[in-house]
Scaffold this motif. Sequence first.
Motif, PDB file in Angstrom:
ATOM      1  N   TYR A 176       0.974  -1.192   0.069  1.00 50.44           N
ATOM      2  CA  TYR A 176       0.027  -0.009  -0.099  1.00 50.44           C
ATOM      3  C   TYR A 176       0.793   1.199   0.103  1.00 50.44           C
ATOM      4  O   TYR A 176       0.388   2.226  -0.478  1.00 50.44           O
ATOM      5  N   ASP A 177       1.910   1.156   0.826  1.00 50.88           N
ATOM      6  CA  ASP A 177       2.773   2.293   0.947  1.00 50.88           C
ATOM      7  C   ASP A 177       3.632   2.618  -0.509  1.00 50.88           C
ATOM      8  O   ASP A 177       3.556   3.898  -1.061  1.00 50.88           O
ATOM      9  N   ILE A 178       4.054   1.522  -1.325  1.00 48.70           N
ATOM     10  CA  ILE A 178       4.473   1.610  -2.608  1.00 48.70           C
ATOM     11  C   ILE A 178       3.525   2.235  -3.575  1.00 48.70           C
ATOM     12  O   ILE A 178       3.709   3.150  -4.346  1.00 48.70           O
ATOM     13  N   TRP A 179       2.161   1.735  -3.614  1.00 48.25           N
ATOM     14  CA  TRP A 179       1.095   2.201  -4.262  1.00 48.25           C
ATOM     15  C   TRP A 179       1.031   3.652  -4.085  1.00 48.25           C
ATOM     16  O   TRP A 179       0.673   4.369  -4.976  1.00 48.25           O
ATOM     17  N   THR A 180       1.007   4.149  -2.788  1.00 52.05           N
ATOM     18  CA  THR A 180       0.740   5.449  -2.530  1.00 52.05           C
ATOM     19  C   THR A 180       1.745   6.552  -3.218  1.00 52.05           C
ATOM     20  O   THR A 180       1.475   7.371  -3.883  1.00 52.05           O
ATOM     21  N   VAL A 181       2.860   5.953  -3.135  1.00 53.32           N
ATOM     22  CA  VAL A 181       4.132   6.718  -3.714  1.00 53.32           C
ATOM     23  C   VAL A 181       4.095   6.766  -5.305  1.00 53.32           C
ATOM     24  O   VAL A 181       4.049   7.889  -5.975  1.00 53.32           O
ATOM     25  N   PHE A 182       3.786   5.727  -5.742  1.00 55.05           N
ATOM     26  CA  PHE A 182       3.539   5.501  -7.187  1.00 55.05           C
ATOM     27  C   PHE A 182       2.398   6.169  -7.701  1.00 55.05           C
ATOM     28  O   PHE A 182       2.482   6.934  -8.776  1.00 55.05           O
ATOM     29  N   TRP A 183       1.273   6.171  -6.857  1.00 61.54           N
ATOM     30  CA  TRP A 183       0.042   6.627  -7.528  1.00 61.54           C
ATOM     31  C   TRP A 183       0.273   8.194  -7.637  1.00 61.54           C
ATOM     32  O   TRP A 183      -0.380   8.998  -8.432  1.00 61.54           O
ATOM     33  N   ARG A 184       0.887   8.912  -6.661  1.00 62.00           N
ATOM     34  CA  ARG A 184       1.132  10.278  -6.744  1.00 62.00           C
ATOM     35  C   ARG A 184       1.667  10.623  -7.936  1.00 62.00           C
ATOM     36  O   ARG A 184       1.604  11.600  -8.676  1.00 62.00           O
TER      37      ARG A 184
END
Length: 245
Positions: free
Chosen positions: A3-11
């Motif tokens: 989820y943390d990886i997805w958050t950074v990637f999504w930004r």
Amino acid sequence: MLYDIWTVFWRDWIVLKRRLTKFILSRMVAPFLYLIAFGWGLGRSITVSSGTYLDFLVPGILALNSMNISFNSVIPVHAERIYHKSLEEYLVAPIRPTAFVVGKVLAAVLRGLISSAIILALAYGFGAALALSPLFLLVLVLNCVIFAEIGFIAAMKIETYEEMGQVNTYVLLPMSFLCGTFFSTQALPDLVRVFIEVLPLTHTSVLLRTLAGGGAGAALSFGVLTLYALGCFWFARRSFLQLTR
């Protein structure tokens, strides 16, 4: 972690999506000129052992382009750290440091792959004959990962934009022309060739060219790229962790 990886990637994806049209158009210019100048112009007077010079050239352009795009896609982290001071938002956020590095690298890989897809579309329009495969895509991804990680390390270590420009001058520029992108490394003197063939872009160029011609890539080159990816990730993660102490 995911989820943390997805958050950074999504930004980063949201930022790219808002500029996607401009990004695509700007990434068409340099490959288009390369294909005209080297593929049609100079390429018609050059013969290679297999296929046309255009077929020889396109994998090299893909290696070169994915290197530059992935590296430069992570460079804004340098401005966030030095000038905007917005990197502190990530440092205080409940996001694992490893996830931040992975998210930024994956965002850069996405940009590199989009740019590579543009080049392939242009190349087929110019009449190139390339055999694409999952291994071909894997090599492109590995190349993007390596240079995104190198860009991240540079963003963590370098203090000014002038020094960042020196990385392009002393690291990326020599690799752009010497690592088998426009001509075979066999044409280089022995001492130079030994050094050049250690660099990751050389292995990427050779693998892409071999796979695009329908051959089987050397396991040694796959191993070298994997080691570069793992080693650069370790250094990138360590560089970011130093900021959290």
